[in-house]
Design a protein around this motif. Structure first.
Motif, PDB file in Angstrom:
ATOM      1  N   TYR A 307      39.016  29.643  34.089  1.00  0.00           N
ATOM      2  CA  TYR A 307      37.595  29.733  33.802  1.00  0.00           C
ATOM      3  C   TYR A 307      36.890  28.416  34.124  1.00  0.00           C
ATOM      4  CZ  TYR A 307      38.751  34.002  31.277  1.00  0.00           C
ATOM      5  OH  TYR A 307      39.203  35.244  30.945  1.00  0.00           O
ATOM      6  N   ASN A 309      33.293  26.400  33.018  1.00  0.00           N
ATOM      7  CA  ASN A 309      32.073  26.378  32.214  1.00  0.00           C
ATOM      8  C   ASN A 309      31.048  25.388  32.751  1.00  0.00           C
ATOM      9  OD1 ASN A 309      33.091  23.910  31.509  1.00  0.00           O
ATOM     10  ND2 ASN A 309      33.464  24.387  29.359  1.00  0.00           N
ATOM     11  N   SER A 378      33.194  31.981  24.363  1.00  0.00           N
ATOM     12  CA  SER A 378      33.276  32.159  25.809  1.00  0.00           C
ATOM     13  C   SER A 378      33.998  31.000  26.480  1.00  0.00           C
ATOM     14  CB  SER A 378      31.870  32.278  26.402  1.00  0.00           C
ATOM     15  OG  SER A 378      31.924  32.374  27.808  1.00  0.00           O
ATOM     16  N   VAL A 381      32.908  31.268  33.327  1.00  0.00           N
ATOM     17  CA  VAL A 381      33.012  32.215  34.443  1.00  0.00           C
ATOM     18  C   VAL A 381      34.462  32.296  34.896  1.00  0.00           C
ATOM     19  CG1 VAL A 381      32.268  32.737  36.804  1.00  0.00           C
ATOM     20  CG2 VAL A 381      30.659  31.713  35.192  1.00  0.00           C
ATOM     21  N   TYR A 386      34.954  36.298  38.985  1.00  0.00           N
ATOM     22  CA  TYR A 386      33.545  35.980  38.705  1.00  0.00           C
ATOM     23  C   TYR A 386      32.969  36.860  37.604  1.00  0.00           C
ATOM     24  CZ  TYR A 386      33.130  32.362  42.147  1.00  0.00           C
ATOM     25  OH  TYR A 386      33.287  31.176  42.820  1.00  0.00           O
ATOM     26  N   LEU A 388      31.759  37.312  33.879  1.00  0.00           N
ATOM     27  CA  LEU A 388      31.232  36.410  32.864  1.00  0.00           C
ATOM     28  C   LEU A 388      31.960  36.687  31.558  1.00  0.00           C
ATOM     29  CD1 LEU A 388      27.421  36.642  33.657  1.00  0.00           C
ATOM     30  CD2 LEU A 388      29.091  35.017  34.529  1.00  0.00           C
ATOM     31  N   TYR A 392      27.875  35.302  26.063  1.00  0.00           N
ATOM     32  CA  TYR A 392      26.997  34.502  26.908  1.00  0.00           C
ATOM     33  C   TYR A 392      25.594  35.100  26.882  1.00  0.00           C
ATOM     34  CZ  TYR A 392      27.048  38.312  30.235  1.00  0.00           C
ATOM     35  OH  TYR A 392      26.881  39.536  30.807  1.00  0.00           O
ATOM     36  N   ALA A 394      21.871  34.737  29.558  1.00  0.00           N
ATOM     37  CA  ALA A 394      21.406  34.228  30.842  1.00  0.00           C
ATOM     38  C   ALA A 394      19.908  34.443  30.982  1.00  0.00           C
ATOM     39  CB  ALA A 394      22.142  34.915  31.990  1.00  0.00           C
ATOM     40  N   MET A 404      22.541  29.895  32.487  1.00  0.00           N
ATOM     41  CA  MET A 404      23.497  30.607  31.645  1.00  0.00           C
ATOM     42  C   MET A 404      23.920  29.705  30.511  1.00  0.00           C
ATOM     43  SD  MET A 404      25.941  32.802  34.215  1.00  0.00           S
ATOM     44  CE  MET A 404      26.216  31.429  35.332  1.00  0.00           C
ATOM     45  N   PHE A 406      26.871  29.681  27.341  1.00  0.00           N
ATOM     46  CA  PHE A 406      28.088  30.327  26.853  1.00  0.00           C
ATOM     47  C   PHE A 406      28.340  29.880  25.415  1.00  0.00           C
ATOM     48  CE2 PHE A 406      28.580  29.928  31.465  1.00  0.00           C
ATOM     49  CZ  PHE A 406      28.799  31.252  31.806  1.00  0.00           C
ATOM     50  N   MET A 462      29.157  37.994  38.322  1.00  0.00           N
ATOM     51  CA  MET A 462      28.152  37.195  39.003  1.00  0.00           C
ATOM     52  C   MET A 462      28.454  37.180  40.497  1.00  0.00           C
ATOM     53  SD  MET A 462      26.909  33.276  38.299  1.00  0.00           S
ATOM     54  CE  MET A 462      28.473  32.557  38.813  1.00  0.00           C
ATOM     55  N   ILE A 468      23.507  38.860  38.534  1.00  0.00           N
ATOM     56  CA  ILE A 468      24.471  39.455  37.617  1.00  0.00           C
ATOM     57  C   ILE A 468      24.357  40.963  37.722  1.00  0.00           C
ATOM     58  CG2 ILE A 468      25.206  39.684  35.227  1.00  0.00           C
ATOM     59  CD1 ILE A 468      23.976  36.969  34.685  1.00  0.00           C
TER      60      ILE A 468
END
Length: 485
Positions: A307, A309, A378, A381, A386, A388, A392, A394, A404, A406, A462, A468
């Protein structure tokens, strides 16, 4: 037979502190088959030798002096003799392996993984009139453990190999009228022209403790939908180590290890490999798989950081929602919110669903533990897909995520008032920016809130342009719920 070879190939050991001062090298591999030697370990629980059990004797020849550098007692599930390329387990046949230093001192190995890959062949002279063609191997000893707890590894390239049957050779030496032609063999391996698949490790299921099996899935990070994907299934006591064969078919006849190219499925008929940790502690899956389409695939899966962030905003986020979409799945409740300006997803973990308003009333802690009375923290990503990772929110600009945030820490309070469902989120993101979100829903006849029990949850992804989209039941939607082409 050892005097046959005249070529010089060398390798440098990467050893534990026991051998740190001694540079060890070898230039030949004697593959000594133990198939006909009877019991390898005596006693009531004696281990009987079988086809595929070897003593790999690594030797170094300097002028007319030959030195044994290592004796590795190994076993492979391939049950072959004439073909050596594959993955081998040290310690599997109950016999200790040894590495010797320049002074003749020995270090005993209790376990480890060995990988042989054929990289070509070479011709060497037997005498003035005869030549012998031998295969060349890349030889890797990976994370072998000594009886003192040290780690031993090495890698060698272009090492010629010769094979012999230990029992038959001893009988031939005692009586040269026996086993004239079957005490030795020339390995038949040829260099494999494999299609290289470099994949990101996406999913791991570890059932080695209870069921003795593991499963991993790798994806093409450049093309998740149409690129290659591989599912590997192995049987062992630990994911790390040698996997002499992969599991290809389950008890019900369904395929297990598989290769996918977009919508195309390629059946795997066999394979082998090793699993190890690199210096950055990333898990590496290095496997050769043979498809029923007669193609070999060299699969490299690596557990890159899953991931990211870095997309997390440096701004506070505050918003109020009066509509939502709820997915109820046993002990998990996923709530999606969206309007013209923003969108988000919150995942709650519960002991049981509320019979009226689905989400139980009470206080939830934001955590990554995924336990009851928690809201999912979270990770950012997912770099492989990809997706999410909830929870989160956005800010949207023309459907694309302009900012975004998280949720990583905080408290979420859920209260009921007749048919009124109130959710209040007070937390922070990874940059310690405030997240204050209120979801205030009047639930009458489920008109304001769509609720799906035991449904497959939607996934948010994403795209490269920042937009999104929602993936749900095979369809694509924008954050306002409009179906996309």
């Amino acid at each position: 037979m050892k005097h046959f070879y005249t070529l010089l190939f060398s390798v440098l050991f990467s050893l534990s502190s026991v051998f740190a001062a001694d540079e060890q090298s070898f230039n030949f591999l004697n593959a000594i088959s133990l198939e006909h030697t009877g019991n390898l370990v005596s006693g009531d629980d004696g281990i009987k030798a079988k086809k595929g059990d070897f003593c790999f004797e690594l030797t170094r020849k300097d002028n007319d002096t030959e030195t044994v550098v290592a004796q590795l007692f190994v076993s492979t599930a391939s049950q072959t003799v004439n073909y050596l390329a594959g993955a081998y387990r040290i310690g599997a046949i109950g016999v200790y392996s040894y590495i010797y230093d320049e002074n003749g001192n020995s270090t005993r190995l209790a376990s480890g993984a060995l990988m042989l890959e054929c990289v070509g062949d070479t011709t060497t002279t037997i005498d003035e009139t005869k030549t012998l063609t031998l295969p060349l191997y890349r030889i890797r000893l990976i994370d072998a453990k000594t009886t003192e707890g040290e780690t031993v590894s090495f890698e060698a390239n272009r090492i010629p190999a010769f094979g012999m049957d230990k029992q038959y050779y001893e009988e031939y030496r005692n009586d040269n009228t026996q086993h004239l032609d079957d005490w030795y063999f020339i390995p038949l391996d040829r260099q494999v022209q494999a299609e290289n698949l470099d994949l990101v490790l996406y999913q791991t299921i570890n059932r080695t403790k209870n069921d003795g099996v593991w499963l991993v899935q790798g994806l093409d990070p450049e093309d998740v939908l149409e690129g290659y994907a591989v599912v590997l299934v192995g049987a062992s006591k630990s994911i790390l180590g040698a996997e002499p064969s992969v599991l290809t078919v389950g008890n019900n006849g369904a395929p297990l290890t598989c290769i996918y190219k977009g919508a195309e499925s390629i059946t795997v008929e066999g394979g082998y490999g090793v699993v190890y940790l690199n210096q950055q502690a990333d898990t590496i899956f290095d496997f050769y798989l043979k498809g029923t389409n007669a193609t070999y695939y060299h699969v490299m899966m690596q557990s890159y950081p899953r991931y990211d962030n870095s997309f997390d905003t440096n701004e506070d986020f505050s918003h109020v929602y009066t509509s939502a979409y709820i997915h109820a799945l046993k002990n998990e409740v996923s709530i999606s919110v969206a309007d013209d300006e923003t969108a988000g997803e919150i995942v709650f973990y519960v002991n049981e669903l509320d019979p009226d308003l689905v989400l139980p009333e009470g206080e939830y802690t934001v955590s990554a533990d995924c336990e009851p009375w928690q809201v999912k923290a979270s990770y950012g990503v997912d770099l492989a897909t990809y997706y999410l990772d909830p929870t989160y929110f956005a800010v949207l600009v023309d459907g694309a995520a302009d900012e975004m945030t998280f949720l990583t820490q905080g408290i979420v309070n859920v209260t009921h008032n007749d048919r009124q469902l109130l959710i209040q989120i007070n937390g922070t993101n990874s940059n310690e920016k405030k997240i204050e979100v209120t979801i205030d829903l009047l639930v009458t006849d489920l008109e304001d809130t769509a609720i799906e029990h035991n449904a497959q949850p939607s996934r948010k992804i994403m795209e490269e342009n920042g937009r999104i989209i929602i993936l749900h039941n095979g369809n694509r939607y924008d954050m306002q719920g409009q179906m996309l082409p």
